[in-house]
Design a protein around this motif. Structure first.
Motif, short mmCIF file in Angstrom:
data_model
loop_
_atom_site.label_atom_id
_atom_site.label_comp_id
_atom_site.label_asym_id
_atom_site.label_seq_id
_atom_site.Cartn_x
_atom_site.Cartn_y
_atom_site.Cartn_z
N ALA A 307 -27.01 -10.64 24.72
CA ALA A 307 -28.01 -10.11 25.67
C ALA A 307 -28.63 -11.22 26.50
CB ALA A 307 -29.10 -9.36 24.89
N GLN A 308 -28.88 -12.37 25.88
CA GLN A 308 -29.71 -13.37 26.56
C GLN A 308 -28.96 -14.62 27.01
OE1 GLN A 308 -32.83 -13.73 23.60
NE2 GLN A 308 -34.07 -12.22 24.70
N VAL A 309 -27.74 -14.82 26.52
CA VAL A 309 -26.99 -16.00 26.97
C VAL A 309 -25.74 -15.57 27.75
CG1 VAL A 309 -25.92 -18.18 26.28
CG2 VAL A 309 -27.80 -17.25 24.93
N GLU A 310 -24.98 -14.62 27.17
CA GLU A 310 -23.77 -14.19 27.86
C GLU A 310 -24.13 -13.47 29.17
OE1 GLU A 310 -21.32 -15.55 26.79
OE2 GLU A 310 -19.70 -14.56 27.90
N GLN A 311 -25.22 -12.72 29.12
CA GLN A 311 -25.61 -11.97 30.33
C GLN A 311 -26.53 -12.77 31.24
OE1 GLN A 311 -25.43 -7.38 29.80
NE2 GLN A 311 -27.09 -8.14 28.55
N LEU A 312 -26.84 -13.99 30.84
CA LEU A 312 -27.70 -14.85 31.65
C LEU A 312 -26.94 -15.25 32.91
CD1 LEU A 312 -30.27 -16.64 31.84
CD2 LEU A 312 -29.14 -18.25 30.29
N ALA A 313 -27.56 -15.11 34.05
CA ALA A 313 -26.84 -15.37 35.31
C ALA A 313 -27.66 -16.32 36.17
CB ALA A 313 -26.62 -14.06 36.06
#
Ligand code: NDP
Length: 506
Positions: A307-313
């Motif tokens: 949620a917070q690293v892979e989806q961090l953009a």
């Protein structure tokens, strides 16, 4: 309360059986109507999203940025407007070339990307742990990355292709020397510096512009793996960087970096003997000293990696008032390509994902698209101007104009002296910054890497690269040639003498 913990489908339907699928009798085939079975299988099939095409393997943590020095003479950016002011941040550090499951200790630059959640919107400073980059024109980016990733034929990474690209692109030399030095294999992520790498603008309250470079200097001290230790770590703990960062933060040992800027006035830029917006160049710290700005601290691990690293953009396009772009060509290219990559990877509404949201609700006229999870403007007007809502545009955010020359296609100017000196700064690094031991390690690391060059073109590629090393320092080329066992007629042992057989590339 009881209801809250009931196991349910995504639409809220309570599960009846979790472990068993509905079948025709105990031994019969499964029923198409077992929706929970479909949902579980179908959702699982979609758990992986396209991984980042570069910087796929990364670690991130939340923290704070605290202002320790007044730089309001340069910028009106609100996050810097008060000593002691704190801004929430997330920092993601990554390798570049490897896939999501690749080993952390590869020789590679490390991405160093900070998202500042400021009161004026999100500012993404998306740099690396090196102050320069391999290319200075974004048109070469896909070629560069193709050469560093897997060979399309045998699906292996190939030293031949890597060095082939470097040898044809001498502007890569500065970054190549840094990459091949011991800083190319940092000990995890806490013991390396970070750089904004590009030049950016700062604009102050009087609407005056200066250009700046950003430096995050590690307070943990520089620490690197030797070539052998890095290889060893790849097999003993491929996730070393993630583990080291995560565990340090869990222990309360919060890593910190001091942020500095270098400042160049627009006059100094105009008079610079080299192009100060060329990302293959540094600005000398003797001429443009580091000015302290504040401290970045990581103090909270993400609560969920996906949620917070892979989806961090991140996108370097995201700047806030008081900070602006520069004419750096690679930065200009990234202003387009980063948000575009995020739209492909996460969808057009990627900024609605919680970790990417800014601190306040955003109102504009963008609507619809996959995964619209906000109110989507409810029933309000979806065009501007209109007679119905109260949205307005604030001209206070205007930047001062940038003066430019008036030639549109200035390819010829690009060959002028100030544009194409690929050797002076690498020479300073080699001769004046590195000590004897580091120079020795650099040569060994280069030899080990270039030993992987194979095939019928190998001597051609090596020869072309030795030419560039020779322009940096004759000794550098000589040691590498000897280490590679290059013998006549391809290499005479004295690359910078008149009759050497290292030829200037066409
Ligand atoms: P300085 O002597 O003032 O600074 C040298 C810089 O090089 C320091 O920041 C140092 O970091 C850093 N450094 C040392 N070893 C390495 C390495 N193996 N890889 C990358 N950086 C390293 O010199 P100048 O500012 O006049 O620059 C001289 C040369 O230093 C440049 O040509 C460039 O190659 C290199 N350099 C310059 C930087 C800059 O922003 N000016 C930034 C990084 C490198 P530390 O203090 O932690 O040792």
């Amino acid at each position: 309360m009881e209801d809250l913990f009931k196991l349910r489908s995504a639409s809220g339907i309570p599960y009846v059986y979790e472990q068993d699928s509905r079948s025709v009798g105990p031994r019969g085939p499964l029923l198409l109507e077992d929706y929970i079975l479909h949902e579980k299988m179908a959702h699982f099939n979609r758990e992986r999203i396209p991984e980042r095409v570069v910087h796929a393997k990364g670690s991130a943590a939340f923290g704070t940025f605290t202002v320790t020095n007044d730089i309001t003479q340069y910028t009106r950016a609100k996050l810097f407007n008060q000593l002691g002011k704190q801004t929430k941040i997330i920092l993601r550090m990554s390798t570049i070339a490897g896939e999501k499951g690749s080993a952390d200790s590869e020789r590679d630059p490390r991405g160093f990307a900070v998202k500042f959640y400021t009161e004026d919107g999100n500012w993404d400073l998306v740099g690396n742990n090196t102050p320069v980059f391999f290319i200075k024109d974004p048109k070469k980016f896909s070629d560069f990355i193709h050469s560093q990733k897997r060979d399309p034929y045998h699906n292996l990474r190939s030293a031949t292709r890597i060095w082939d690209f470097f040898s044809f692109n001498p502007e890569s030399l500065h970054q190549v020397l840094i990459l091949m030095s011991n800083r190319g294999t940092p000990y995890g992520l806490r013991h390396m510096h970070g750089y904004g790498s590009h030049a950016f603008s700062m604009i102050n309250a009087k609407n005056e512009r200066v250009y700046v470079k950003f430096h995050f200097r590690t307070q943990q001290g520089i620490k690197n793996f030797s070539h052998e230790d890095a290889i060893q770590m790849r097999s003993t703990d491929p996730d070393f960087s993630q583990r080291d960062l995560f565990e340090a933060i869990e222990r309360g040992n919060f890593p910190k970096w001091t942020l500095f800027i270098q400042v160049m006035t627009t006059d100094q830029c105009a008079k610079s003997s080299f192009n100060p917006f060329d990302i293959t160049k540094t600005w000398s710290q003797k001429e443009f000293p580091l000015i302290e700005v504040g401290v970045l601290e990581l103090n909270k691990n993400p609560s969920n990696y996906f949620a917070q690293v892979e989806q961090l953009a991140f996108a370097p396009a995201h700047v806030v008032d008081g900070i602006g772009y520069s004419p750096d060509k690679v930065l200009q290219g990234r202003i387009l390509s980063y948000p575009d990559a995020q739209r492909y990877r996460l969808g057009a509404n990627y900024e609605q994902i919680p970790v990417n949201q800014c601190l306040f609700a955003v109102h504009n006229y963008q609507r619809d698209g996959l995964m619209t999870v906000t109110g989507n403007g409810e029933g309000l007007a979806n065009y501007y101007p209109n007679s119905f809502d109260q949205l307005f545009i604030e001209n206070d955010y205007e930047e001062p104009p940038v003066k430019l020359g008036n030639t549109i296609a200035d390819w010829y100017d690009r060959n002028s002296a100030g544009e194409n000196d690929h050797y002076s700064q690498p020479r300073t690094l080699f001769r004046e910054v590195l000590d004897n031991k580091e120079r020795g390690d650099l040569c060994i690391n280069i030899i080990k890497s270039m030993q992987g060059i194979i095939g019928e073109k190998s001597l051609e590629i090596i020869n072309r690269q030795l030419y560039h090393f020779c322009q940096v320092d004759q000794m550098l080329a000589q040691i590498i040639a000897e280490g590679l066992g290059i013998s006549p007629p391809h290499y005479q042992g004295s690359p910078c003498t008149e009759n050497h057989t290292i030829h200037k590339p066409l």
